[in-house]
Structures are given as structure tokens and as C-alpha cells.
Scaffold this motif. Structure first.
Motif: not given
Length: 529
Positions: A454-460
């Protein structure tokens, strides 16, 4: 003097009505609206197509009969969704913008009592429901900023009401009380249990626990009573062929129903009339509604109110814990009326006072409910339950601006009404700040990536108390970019939440990779567009 040139103001931004007060040498005083002359202002905004002049309050409410499509009511119910498009005057608006118009109207009404430039308010405190989540609080703050108000701070509505109670009672030094504040308004319901301690140097309001429902209030009772009247009398809107007349008839019925509910707070029956509204009996609606009929229509809501009150008391430890749910309570009320609540065995609650506030608390049914649960000797109603929140906010504004002018320090210790956390693999809710944590609070935990490379991450980010994230309220996202690709789980991603006493949250994401550390401050009020 009640009309100081440099007032310190408190605003109760309500679902159905709003109110503004200032702190005077004689205590808090509510301003009357310069247009209507009333102490509360309908939280209604109107914009005529092709114009830029917003109308707020009584005049806007009057437009509901002539041009209902360009009128917005109850915007507080939309403060959870900043992306919602509210179309009035042919233009899209956010809930924040609509709320800002109400705030500005209240504030401008104070300024216009004087010649231009004479009144210079020193600051404002704005209230919000204790059960609001972080993004709703941030949206309230954004509305105040958009209204260009000199905001000193935000304050939870039940805390403002509790502060007004203390001011009115002037407790002796050494006083210690455990109080339940019951705040039932037009669209929201809050319950707090607090410990009040008064010494010769300090007044402390320590909130122990909070409960509520920000989608429960007088407007729901109005809808239930209206549905009952429509069915009972055979109201048939389809017989009105002209669409404009039909909408006007609906708005008129809404007003008649609200008036009926309010009248039944003081009398046993009320004869209502709505002309030009076809029913099974004739061309006009004419009927009598009794208080018993009103009580029947709100019985289901009463069960929800009772459940929230009792669970809040259990969490605070003022009554014993036991398994209880709304269905059990509703059955007791339906079978035996409020007397059925005796079997719940909470009459010995370790409370010194129950503070009743909010417009809907004036309903006799809910007064009797509190008497049944806690005893008549413990119930305290503010001098005016519609004004108490704004008055308490004005007291706090004066204190924030000049603590030295008060004989005692005021300390307010708040809690986090909702657990705060993030969604993790499998959709689970991982808590970082638990419910009822004293504020300010800080929670931190290390996570890893859930996928390879993973190069980016979206955390809810969520608030709530359910084990699955999707069953809670999503309040925003955190985006992390620039990750070094590596197998899942290997990156150390530390998420830290910090919550202020106002309930506003900030997030820090600390990523360690390849011996380097990346730290980024992020706003949890962003949205996934």
C-alpha cells in the motif's frame, strides 16, 4: 443594565426555536426579537427566488403558507451532513450556511437595538446538544464563523442549563449535589448526570455521564399527533386539486397541531380548526383533542426517553444496573400508563435534583414521567425552560471574558459522550477514546496496513458504541499518502486522537517506515467526495 453597549451573549441555537441572552449586573436576561417582540425566534430561514435577502424567524415562518418550497426549518437535524444540499431561493445551501443565517439574525437583532456602531458585543458562547458528535460540533463552530460572530467558546446545552440552575439557587459554600439535567427540546434530547460542588472559592460542575438522542424532540411529537388527527378525522389532502393550496393546507395543519400540543400543556382538551381542509365529515377540519389522546400518541417516544434516562443513571451509578430495553418500558406504559414504571424500582435514585429544561419538557406527560421515576420533591423547572440554555450560555460568556468579575472560579469538567475510534480490518470498530472519558482526553494506538504494497491509506473515523464500525456514525476520514510499499502489517502507523473539553477532535498520524518518521496533523471533518 440589561441593554449594555458591550454585552456578553449566549445563544441557544435550537431545532425549532432559538434564543439569545446577555449577562447583566442583575443576572442573565433574554433579548426579545426586534421584529416579533418574542423572546424566542423560530429557527426558520426563507429566501425568495431571484433575491439575496434572507428572512429569518417569524417572518420566514409566515412564508411557509405562501411559498413553502423556499423555506427551511429544523436545520439542526441536518448538522451531521455538511454535504447536504438545501435548496431555497433556487440556490443550494449547506446546513452550516442556513445555521449561520439564524445565528446572524439573533446577533444582528442585538446590534439593531442601538444606533449604528454603538453596540459592540464583547463575545458570544453558542450551545449545542451534549449528544452531538464531533463533526456536528465542528459544523456548529463553522456556522458561527460564517456568521462572523465573536465566539468565546462553545458549551453543551445541559451544562448551560445546569449553570443557570446553580446561578438561580446560589448554593451555600460546602454544597454538594448530584443532579440529572433533563433537556427535551424541539428536535434533540439530552440527559446528563453531574456532581455540583460549591466552595467559597470554586463552583465545579463535573459531568459524570451523558445520554441522549439528537433525533428526538417536539417535532416528532407534532408529527405523531398530526398523523393521529389525520386518521381520526379522515383528512384527505388529495381532494385539494391545486398543488399550491394543498401545500398551504399542509402547512396550516402543521401550525394548528403545534398550537394544540402547546395548549394541552395547561388544559385537558382543545378544540382545533383548520379551514378548507377536507375530512370525512366535511370541507373543514374541526375536532377536539384531549390531553389523554396526546399522551397516547407520544407513548412510544416516552419509552425511548425513559430508556435513555435510566441507562444514563445506571452508567452514573445513581441507580442499580439491570437489563432494560425500550420494548419492556413501552409495554409497561401501554398496559398501565406511567404507573407501570413503578415496577422498574428506581424511586430511590441517588439524585438530589432533576433539572427540567427545553420547550418539550413543558408537556405534562413528561413532567409526570419524571415525577413517577424520581419523585415530585426532586423536580426543578427553570423559571423559563425555553430560555435557560441561552441564559446559562450568557453566564459562561461573561465568565470566560472576565473570570475576575465572579466571586468564584467556575470549573466545568466534561466527558466524551461517544466512543471515538477507527474502522479496522473486517469492518470492526477500534476505540481510541472510550465513552464517558473525562475531557480533555487522548487516545493512541498503533496499526498496520491491511494489504500488501500500500502506498496510501484512507482511515474512516467513527463515533458510537457498536462493535461494527458501520453501525456507528462516520464523522470523517484521515488520508495518509507516501507510504513505502511493503508487506501488509509491517508499517507502524500510530493514530492519536485528542479531544478538547468542547468535544472538538484533532488527529495525529505518525508513520514509521525505513527508519524514518513521518508525522502529519489531519482534520477528521473531511469528507469522502
Amino acid at each position: 443594565m440589561a441593554d449594555s453597549n458591550t454585552p456578553l451573549l449566549g445563544i441557544d441555537l435550537g431545532t425549532t426555536f432559538s434564543c439569545i441572552a446577555n449577562m447583566t449586573d442583575f443576572g442573565p436576561a433574554v433579548y426579545t426579537d426586534p421584529i416579533s417582540g418574542n423572546p424566542t425566534v423560530p429557527s426558520v430561514v426563507y429566501l425568495a427566488p431571484g433575491t439575496t435577502q434572507y428572512v429569518v424567524g417569524e417572518a420566514a415562518a409566515a412564508q411557509s403558507f405562501m411559498d413553502p418550497d423556499n423555506v427551511k426549518r429544523n436545520v439542526k437535524r441536518d448538522m451531521h451532513d455538511i454535504d447536504k444540499k438545501i435548496i431555497i431561493g433556487g440556490k443550494p445551501h449547506t446546513p452550516v450556511t442556513i445555521s449561520s443565517k439564524i445565528l446572524r439574525h439573533l446577533y444582528q437583532g442585538v446590534l439593531e437595538r442601538y444606533p449604528p456602531g454603538v453596540c459592540q458585543p464583547l463575545g458570544v458562547v453558542i450551545t449545542y446538544p451534549y449528544y452531538f458528535k464531533a463533526h456536528q460540533i465542528q459544523n456548529t463552530e463553522a456556522a458561527a464563523k460564517e456568521a462572523d460572530l465573536p465566539v468565546l467558546g462553545l458549551l453543551q446545552e445541559p451544562v448551560a442549563a445546569t449553570l443557570m440552575y446553580v446561578h438561580s439557587q446560589n448554593p451555600a459554600d460546602g454544597t454538594q449535589e448530584t443532579v440529572l439535567t433533563f433537556d427535551l427540546g424541539g428536535g434533540t434530547f439530552d440527559v446528563t448526570v453531574s456532581k455540583l460542588t460549591s466552595t467559597n472559592q470554586k463552583l465545579t460542575i463535573e459531568v459524570i455521564t451523558a445520554g441522549g438522542d439528537d433525533f428526538l424532540g417536539g417535532m416528532d411529537f407534532d408529527e405523531a399527533l398530526q398523523a393521529y388527527v389525520v386518521e381520526k378525522e379522515g383528512v384527505d389532502f388529495s381532494k385539494i386539486s391545486d398543488e399550491a393550496f394543498r401545500k398551504q393546507a399542509q402547512q396550516n395543519l402543521n401550525k394548528v397541531i403545534t398550537d394544540t400540543k402547546e395548549k394541552l400543556a395547561s388544559i385537558e382538551s382543545y378544540a382545533l380548526m383548520a379551514p378548507y381542509l377536507p375530512t370525512a365529515k366535511g370541507p373543514n377540519l374541526v375536532c377536539t383533542i384531549t390531553r389523554a389522546e396526546l399522551d397516547k400518541t407520544v407513548a412510544g417516544f416516552a419509552a425511548r426517553v425513559t430508556e435513555i434516562v435510566l441507562k444514563t443513571c445506571m452508567t452514573a451509578g445513581v441507580i442499580p444496573r439491570r437489563d432494560i430495553d425500550g420494548e419492556e418500558i413501552q409495554k409497561l406504559i401501554e398496559d398501565k400508563g406511567l404507573a407501570g414504571l413503578e415496577t422498574l424500582g428506581v424511586g430511590g435514585a441517588q439524585l438530589d435534583r432533576v433539572i427540567k429544561v427545553g420547550g418539550s419538557s413543558k408537556m405534562i406527560f413528561f413532567h409526570n414521567l419524571l415525577v413517577q421515576l424520581f419523585g415530585a420533591d426532586k423536580i426543578y423547572a427553570a423559571k423559563n425552560v425555553d430560555h435557560a440554555v441561552a441564559e446559562g450560555a450568557a453566564i459562561y460568556a461573561a465568565y470566560l471574558f472576565d473570570p475576575g468579575s465572579f466571586t468564584k472560579e467556575i470549573e466545568i469538567i466534561n466527558i466524551n459522550a461517544h466512543a471515538f475510534g477507527v474502522e479496522v480490518r473486517g469492518g470492526a470498530f477500534s476505540q481510541l477514546i472510550p465513552a464517558n472519558a473525562p475531557l480533555p482526553a487522548r487516545g493512541s494506538r498503533v496499526y498496520g496496513t491491511s494489504k500488501d504494497n500500500q502506498k496510501e491509506l484512507t482511515i474512516a473515523v467513527y463515533q458510537g458504541d457498536k462493535p461494527q464500525a458501520a453501525d456507528n456514525t462516520r464523522v470523517g476520514f484521515i488520508r495518509v499518502e507516501g507510504l513505502t510499499p511493503r508487506p501488509r502489517g509491517e508499517a507502524d502507523i500510530r493514530i492519536t486522537f485528542e479531544m478538547l473539553p468542547t468535544g472538538i477532535i484533532s488527529a495525529i498520524v505518525d508513520v514509521k517506515q525505513d527508519g524514518l518518521e513521518i508525522m502529519e496533523m489531519l482534520d477528521t471533518n473531511t469528507r469522502d467526495n
